[in-house]
Design an enzyme around this catalytic site. Structure first.
Site, PDB file in Angstrom:
ATOM      1  N   MET A  30       0.838  -1.201   0.000  1.00 11.85           N
ATOM      2  CA  MET A  30       0.000   0.000   0.000  1.00 11.85           C
ATOM      3  C   MET A  30       0.874   1.253   0.000  1.00 11.85           C
ATOM      4  O   MET A  30       0.396   2.357   0.270  1.00 11.85           O
ATOM      5  CB  MET A  30      -0.939  -0.006   1.204  1.00 11.85           C
ATOM      6  N   TYR A  32       4.058   4.046   0.739  1.00 12.94           N
ATOM      7  CA  TYR A  32       4.764   4.742   1.815  1.00 12.94           C
ATOM      8  C   TYR A  32       5.854   3.820   2.360  1.00 12.94           C
ATOM      9  O   TYR A  32       5.828   3.371   3.510  1.00 12.94           O
ATOM     10  CB  TYR A  32       3.823   5.240   2.926  1.00 12.94           C
ATOM     11  N   HIS A  37       9.129  -3.079   3.431  1.00 18.28           N
ATOM     12  CA  HIS A  37       8.838  -3.194   1.990  1.00 18.28           C
ATOM     13  C   HIS A  37      10.133  -3.441   1.200  1.00 18.28           C
ATOM     14  O   HIS A  37      10.175  -4.276   0.302  1.00 18.28           O
ATOM     15  CB  HIS A  37       8.221  -1.895   1.463  1.00 18.28           C
ATOM     16  N   GLN A 153      -2.452 -12.521   7.465  1.00 24.27           N
ATOM     17  CA  GLN A 153      -2.623 -12.216   6.039  1.00 24.27           C
ATOM     18  C   GLN A 153      -1.832 -13.202   5.175  1.00 24.27           C
ATOM     19  O   GLN A 153      -2.345 -13.742   4.188  1.00 24.27           O
ATOM     20  CB  GLN A 153      -2.158 -10.792   5.775  1.00 24.27           C
TER      21      GLN A 153
HETATM   22  P1  AMP Z   1       1.532  -2.821   3.468  1.00 22.89           P
HETATM   23  O1  AMP Z   1       2.040  -1.776   2.545  1.00 22.89           O
HETATM   24  O2  AMP Z   1       1.499  -2.406   4.906  1.00 22.89           O
HETATM   25  O3  AMP Z   1       0.236  -3.443   2.994  1.00 22.89           O
HETATM   26  O4  AMP Z   1       2.599  -3.996   3.442  1.00 22.89           O
HETATM   27  C1  AMP Z   1       3.027  -4.566   2.234  1.00 22.89           C
HETATM   28  C2  AMP Z   1       3.846  -5.793   2.542  1.00 22.89           C
HETATM   29  O5  AMP Z   1       4.952  -5.422   3.359  1.00 22.89           O
HETATM   30  C3  AMP Z   1       3.060  -6.866   3.303  1.00 22.89           C
HETATM   31  O6  AMP Z   1       3.398  -8.149   2.814  1.00 22.89           O
HETATM   32  C4  AMP Z   1       3.539  -6.678   4.710  1.00 22.89           C
HETATM   33  O7  AMP Z   1       3.468  -7.860   5.499  1.00 22.89           O
HETATM   34  C5  AMP Z   1       4.988  -6.286   4.481  1.00 22.89           C
HETATM   35  N1  AMP Z   1       5.522  -5.617   5.655  1.00 22.89           N
HETATM   36  C6  AMP Z   1       4.992  -4.552   6.306  1.00 22.89           C
HETATM   37  N2  AMP Z   1       5.736  -4.247   7.402  1.00 22.89           N
HETATM   38  C7  AMP Z   1       6.749  -5.148   7.435  1.00 22.89           C
HETATM   39  C8  AMP Z   1       7.841  -5.375   8.309  1.00 22.89           C
HETATM   40  N3  AMP Z   1       8.047  -4.624   9.387  1.00 22.89           N
HETATM   41  N4  AMP Z   1       8.679  -6.400   8.043  1.00 22.89           N
HETATM   42  C9  AMP Z   1       8.488  -7.189   6.944  1.00 22.89           C
HETATM   43  N5  AMP Z   1       7.468  -7.029   6.078  1.00 22.89           N
HETATM   44  C10 AMP Z   1       6.615  -6.023   6.321  1.00 22.89           C
END
Ligand code: AMP
Length: 285
Positions: A30, A32, A37, A153
């Site tokens: 998503m 940012y 990421h 998820q």
């Molecule tokens: P999001 O943009 O929050 O939907 O996250 C996109 C992807 O990044 C998802 O697969 C999340 O699980 C992963 N993600 C978010 N935060 C972390 C983190 N601290 N460590 C590893 N992966 C992450």
């Protein structure tokens, strides 16, 4: 790095890549971007010919009253960061093209979505599985990378891919943390400075639970109480849930053994944060 904003152009690009036998790695996000990421991008770049990263703040995975409006966005910053990580394609579709007016389909995974975050966010996982199915169909990746920070998820998507015979390998990647243990998250920027300090309590309480388990405690109720007491000692923190469940099916357990997930969601001010710890303990000691 190529930036693609229309679904049709992305589909056309994928056709070309498939025609030239390129293996596609995919990181759905998503946006940012943060180190979490970026670590997923690194895995993908390492293991595939072409890496596609999507940036799409998916409106249907936010329940009414959640933080869709204040979810941080900065596409220019994201482009720079992805480029520096050798991402090949950034796919940033518009909500109107993902969900045109006559959109009528919902993808839903049973059971695994009922507890933990599914209990406090009723429409959330249907929104996630629906958008990820769409993105998988558009991008047609060989491998897709997800963080274990969103452990529920990850397991829901693995189940969906298996049940629906979607030809993609789902790869779960380690949680990336700040130096003080806080799991990195796009939402962390919404924390005021006192809240940022208070947010350390999520990981601290998980680490404390692990210490107790390492010392021999096997009663999940006792560990739950310890975690909750620890979180309640932080005045800016409000517990959404803390659960100790089987790490495969998320069912309640009466003894800590085998694969165990300790998962929690805590509100720090207006910001809801999640964290978890997966433990694998010998069944017999
Ligand atoms: P999001 O943009 O929050 O939907 O996250 C996109 C992807 O990044 C998802 O697969 C999340 O699980 C992963 N993600 C978010 N935060 C972390 C983190 N601290 N460590 C590893 N992966 C992450």
């Amino acid at each position: 790095m190529e930036v693609i904003t229309s679904v049709e152009s992305m589909e056309q690009k994928v056709k070309e890549l498939k025609d030239s036998n390129q293996r596609i790695g995919f990181v759905p996000t998503m946006g940012y971007f943060h180190e979490g990421h970026l670590s997923l991008m690194d895995y993908s770049v390492e293991e595939n010919h072409v890496t596609v990263v999507s940036v799409f703040v998916n409106p249907i995975q936010f329940d009414p009253g959640e933080d869709l409006d204040v979810y941080p966005r900065d596409l220019e910053r994201d482009k720079d960061m992805a480029k520096r990580r050798n991402v090949d394609i950034m796919f940033c579709p518009k909500a109107e093209s993902m969900y045109p007016e006559n959109f009528r389909t919902n993808v839903s995974v049973k059971d695994l979505t009922e507890g933990l975050c599914g209990a406090s966010r009723p429409g959330h996982f249907d929104g996630v599985t629906t958008v990820v199915t769409k993105l998988f169909n558009i991008v047609q990746p060989d491998k897709a990378y997800f963080g274990r920070k969103d452990y529920q998820q990850l397991m829901v998507i693995k189940q969906m891919v298996k049940d629906l015979n979607i030809p993609v390998e789902v790869v779960g990647c380690p949680i990336v943390r700040e130096a003080d243990g806080l799991a990195v998250s796009s939402r962390n920027v919404n924390l005021k400075s006192k809240e940022r300090e208070a947010a350390k309590i999520l990981n601290k309480s998980l680490e404390y639970a692990k210490e107790q388990i390492d010392a021999g405690e096997r009663d999940p109720d006792k560990i739950l109480l310890l975690i909750k007491d620890k979180i309640r000692s932080e005045p800016l923190a409000a517990i959404d849930y803390v659960e100790i469940v089987n790490g495969d099916d998320f069912k309640k357990i009466d003894r800590i053994e085998g694969k165990v997930l300790i998962a929690l969601a805590v509100k720090i001010g207006q910001t809801r944060l999640i964290d978890n710890m997966l433990l694998t303990l010998a069944d017999k000691e």
